[in-house]
Design an enzyme around this catalytic site. Structure first.
Site, PDB file in Angstrom:
ATOM      1  N   GLY A  14       0.816  -1.212   0.000  1.00 16.13           N
ATOM      2  CA  GLY A  14       0.000   0.000   0.000  1.00 16.13           C
ATOM      3  C   GLY A  14       0.850   1.263   0.000  1.00 16.13           C
ATOM      4  O   GLY A  14       1.768   1.401   0.797  1.00 16.13           O
ATOM      5  N   GLU A 178     -19.260  17.144   3.337  1.00 16.63           N
ATOM      6  CA  GLU A 178     -18.521  17.884   2.308  1.00 16.63           C
ATOM      7  C   GLU A 178     -19.187  17.735   0.944  1.00 16.63           C
ATOM      8  O   GLU A 178     -19.372  18.714   0.213  1.00 16.63           O
ATOM      9  CB  GLU A 178     -17.064  17.389   2.273  1.00 16.63           C
ATOM     10  CG  GLU A 178     -16.278  17.904   3.464  1.00 16.63           C
ATOM     11  CD  GLU A 178     -14.954  17.175   3.722  1.00 16.63           C
ATOM     12  OE1 GLU A 178     -14.159  17.702   4.496  1.00 16.63           O
ATOM     13  OE2 GLU A 178     -14.717  16.089   3.186  1.00 16.63           O
TER      14      GLU A 178
END
Ligand SMILES: Cc1cc2nc3c(=O)[nH]c(=O)nc-3n(C[C@H](O)[C@H](O)[C@H](O)COP(=O)(O)OP(=O)(O)OC[C@H]3O[C@@H](n4cnc5c(N)ncnc54)[C@H](O)[C@@H]3O)c2cc1C
Length: 469
Positions: A14, A178
């Protein structure tokens, strides 16, 4: 001390905040690092919602990992998806782009694979209600949101037009809040003068959450501030409500009194809940470690898995002391893992436990409005927005992205422009549903009711039903 061919091997799975910060910390250590990611980029997830609402291009929030690591000579980047682990043999198995399997041996393994969206056991909702975790998700949402206004513009039936102008958001955490604010803002500002047959400002944004208030994690004061600002923007808040069904035409919702209500909507976006990726289950099986309710790996205070001091878990994938899944935790755990391995590879013992330094959190509501919580400091409104701007510029990866984002924010905030929204007819929601919704799933099979193109209708009949421009 430089790495040599017999240096210890570190594999990082990752290249998000945790993996990247670990790799950077290890660049000064006598180790050979292999960072494996299934994406070629490091993604700045906190600004995904700006990419999905046309303010920022994907390039401004996604930086190529090869470029970010080019100067770290002991770090190699490999594009592949890690599928399994052999803890006894100290190898991980990964699938490369053409499907072939490859094994990587390690002396240390840093797991930094993050989490994915959770649909609370209803993965079939994903086809109609995309989550927001990756660049692909953000681009899909962008096409659906802007596409919905086009669908409304070409719809003749008022009910259908109103359905396309209804946006359902599930989850009133920072991402849901948001996104809700941005959809209302683009409807009332950016798009307000662009259409001739619809009024974009009529767009309804319905925000559903099972909790009592939006941004509950920010505490009652900021949560109330956020609720007030959202209502002023025109976002409709439905708190204490659980979505019990989602399909191509809308959602069914159960309120706190147990009443079921159906809401017709052309766009459904899902930002509630996270779960560990399948890799976590493979690791748990290989190591015998425990997983928490979301499937994250429970590790010790030195971030290692019990009985496996060579396997460290970092970032969102890690379950430790109820730490939140935020970028700062990911960065600090990544740096800690890098520091520990650096010390040990130099023959020193490192027995300091990981300690999190909470620098606070921020959530954007609309232009000029944001909330910030940092220790005893809790504030919102315009000062909160200035703080938000400062933090995000500081944390964006690379000076080019910072300069580019500043310019895009200038045009979006001052001139209401959102230029990052190119799409074709093939990307319109009806086409996407035809391609993406699983035909095998009976519940999602129905195609949208209004699929006939406007040009199939006689011109006079179409014009007669349209409101005056
Ligand atoms: C929309 C959104 C908004 C957010 N806003 C904020 C915010 O305002 N402030 C804040 O602090 N935090 C925020 N967060 C949370 C923050 O982004 C995460 O906590 C942080 O990104 C976690 O970093 P990570 O490195 O653990 O995982 P990630 O950043 O998710 O990185 C994981 C990496 O692993 C790769 N990967 C996964 N599985 C595999 C595999 N099997 N093989 C190879 N590679 C794999 C992925 O491609 C990815 O690159 C937000 C998150 C989202 C989704």
């Amino acid at each position: 001390m430089a790495a040599t061919s017999d240096s210890r091997r570190v594999v990082i799975v990752g290249g998000g905040f945790a993996g990247l910060f670990a790799a950077r910390r290890l660049a000064r250590a006598p180790v050979q690092v292999t960072l494996i990611d299934r994406s070629e980029h490091h993604l700045f997830q906190p600004l995904l919602y700006q990419c999905s609402t046309g303010i920022l291009s994907e390039g401004k929030i996604a930086s190529p990992l090869r470029d970010l690591l080019r100067k770290r000579k002991n770090v190699e980047f490999v594009l592949a998806e890690v599928t399994g682990i052999d803890a006894a043999g100290r190898t991980v198995t990964a699938r490369r782009p053409l499907g072939e399997e490859i094994e990587f041996g390690y002396d240390y393994l840093i797991l930094a694979a993050g989490v994915q969206q959770s649909y609370f056991g209803h993965d079939e909702y994903a086809a109609v209600a995309p989550g927001m975790k990756t660049i692909e998700d953000a681009l899909k949402i962008r096409r659906r949101v802007f596409g919905a206004f086009e669908m409304a513009e070409s719809a003749d039936d008022p009910a259908e037009r109103s359905r396309w102008l209804t946006f359902v958001l599930v989850g009133a955490g920072p991402t849901g809040v948001e996104l809700a604010g941005q959809v209302r803002e683009l409807a009332t500002k950016t798009l307000s003068r662009e259409y001739r047959h619809i009024q974009p400002k009529d767009a309804r944004v319905l925000l559903f959450d099972g909790g009592k208030a939006p941004l509950a994690a920010f505490g009652p004061k900021l949560s109330a501030l956020a609720a007030r600002d959202l209502k002023r923007l025109g976002v409709e808040l439905y708190m204490g409500c659980l979505v019990t069904e989602a399909d191509l035409h809308g959602v069914q919702v159960k309120d706190h009194a147990g009443n079921l209500t159906r809401y017709e909507a052309g766009t459904i976006l899902w930002t509630a809940g996270v779960q560990a990726p399948p890799l976590a289950a493979a690791v748990a099986q290989a190591t015998g470690c425990q997983q928490d309710r979301a499937g994250r790996l429970i590790c010790g205070k030195d971030l290692s898995l019990p009985g496996h001091p060579d396997i460290l878990v970092t970032g969102d994938l890690m379950s430790l002391d109820k730490l939140p899944g935020v970028a700062e935790v990911a960065m600090q755990t990544g740096m800690y893992a890098g520091r520990r391995i650096t010390h040990e590879s130099q023959g020193q013992t490192y027995d300091k436990p990981f300690k999190y330094h909470d620098l606070g959190s921020a959530a954007y509501i609309s232009r000029g409005r944001a909330v910030i919580s940092a220790g005893k400091l809790n504030f919102g409104g315009f000062p909160g927005w200035c703080g938000w701007l400062f933090i995000h510029i500081g944390f964006l990866t690379g000076w080019r992205n910072r300069a580019g984002a500043l310019l895009s924010w200038w045009t979006a905030f001052v001139r209401d422009l959102r230029r990052e929204r190119a799409f074709t007819m093939d990307d319109l929601p009806v086409k996407l549903y035809e391609r993406e919704v699983e035909p095998a799933d009976g519940g999602l099979r129905a195609v949208p009711r209004q699929t006939a193109s406007a040009t199939d209708q006689p011109e006079a009949a179409r014009q007669a039903r349209r409101p005056a421009p």
